[in-house]
Design a protein around this motif. Structure first.
Motif: not given
Length: 250
Positions: A214-220, A242-250
């Motif tokens: 998740t992007n929880e920590i990154f958003e913080v 795993d390109t389905s993880l949030p990092y690849y859609s940022d």
């Protein structure tokens, strides 16, 4: 015999020029993103809105070389940054905007293969931002998907400090490194950390961010850096599948 500043600057310019030329000429095999980064570097010198702060890069380079490896065959030897590492540091700390006199880059994403010293490099960046980046009250974080992963970079930073000329400037605790003279601190950060709200990061090293579910920590982190004049969010990872993880859609 000590090497003077002019000689150091000449060496730095030579290392960077050779690296960029080798990449662009094809002498140094590299991926598309590295070639694009070198093309951008070459083009940036022609821009009127940017300038390059050589002294800032020299300061980072000198800091890195004052620290020692602490594991494996190189343990006890002074660190010598690879050209690719120096190129990344030069982009981050060197390029500044004329209008603000502040660093151009707030975010940096670095992908490297395993066993290329990414944790040590990330730890050096974090320590430099706490100790020598000129930021009073700097909050620095080693961020990761969970507490054990976050502690890897944080503990590496402690080991780099031990026995260095900078160890006397700080106090090292179980969960923090404190630089009291500048009211600065360095901690590990993960989803398990308490009191994440209200963070005001000057630098956050995001370890293996490609694997964060998740992007929880990154958003913080993103929402916290707004009050800083030249913050740095430094993500460094090995490549993920795993390109389905949030990092690849940022």
């Amino acid at each position: 015999m000590a090497i003077g500043k002019d000689e150091r600057l000449k060496e730095l310019k030579s290392i960077l020029a050779t690296y960029v030329d080798d990449v662009l000429s094809g002498r140094l095999p590299s991926c598309k993103m590295v070639r694009l980064a070198c093309e951008r570097w070459a083009n940036d010198w022609k821009r009127d809105d940017l300038y390059f702060d050589w002294m800032a890069v020299l300061a980072f380079w000198a800091f890195a070389q004052s620290l020692k490896h602490f594991k494996g065959e190189l343990a006890g030897q002074f660190i010598c940054l690879e050209p690719w590492q120096l190129f990344i540091a030069a982009n981050i700390f060197g390029w500044k905007r004329k209008a603000t006199r502040r660093r151009r880059y707030t975010y940096a994403d670095v992908f490297v293969p395993r066993k290329n010293g990414k944790t040590t490099f990330a730890a050096i960046v974090a320590l430099y931002c706490m100790l020598l980046d000129g930021e009073a009250g700097a909050e620095v974080y080693a961020a990761a998907v969970d507490a054990p992963q976050a502690k890897i970079c944080f503990e590496a930073s402690k080991e780099l400090l031990r026995g260095s000329m900078f160890e006397r400037l700080v106090r090292m605790y179980t969960s923090s490194i404190v630089y009291a003279k500048k009211a600065s601190s360095y901690k590990a950060l993960s989803k398990d950390s308490k009191n994440k709200d209200g963070l005001n990061p000057h630098c956050a090293v995001c370890d293996e961010r490609h694997a964060w579910p998740t992007n929880e920590i990154f958003e913080v982190i993103k929402t916290g850096i707004g009050a800083r004049t030249q913050p740095l969010v430094f993500s460094i990872s090995t490549a993920g599948n795993d390109t389905s993880l949030p990092y690849y859609s940022d």
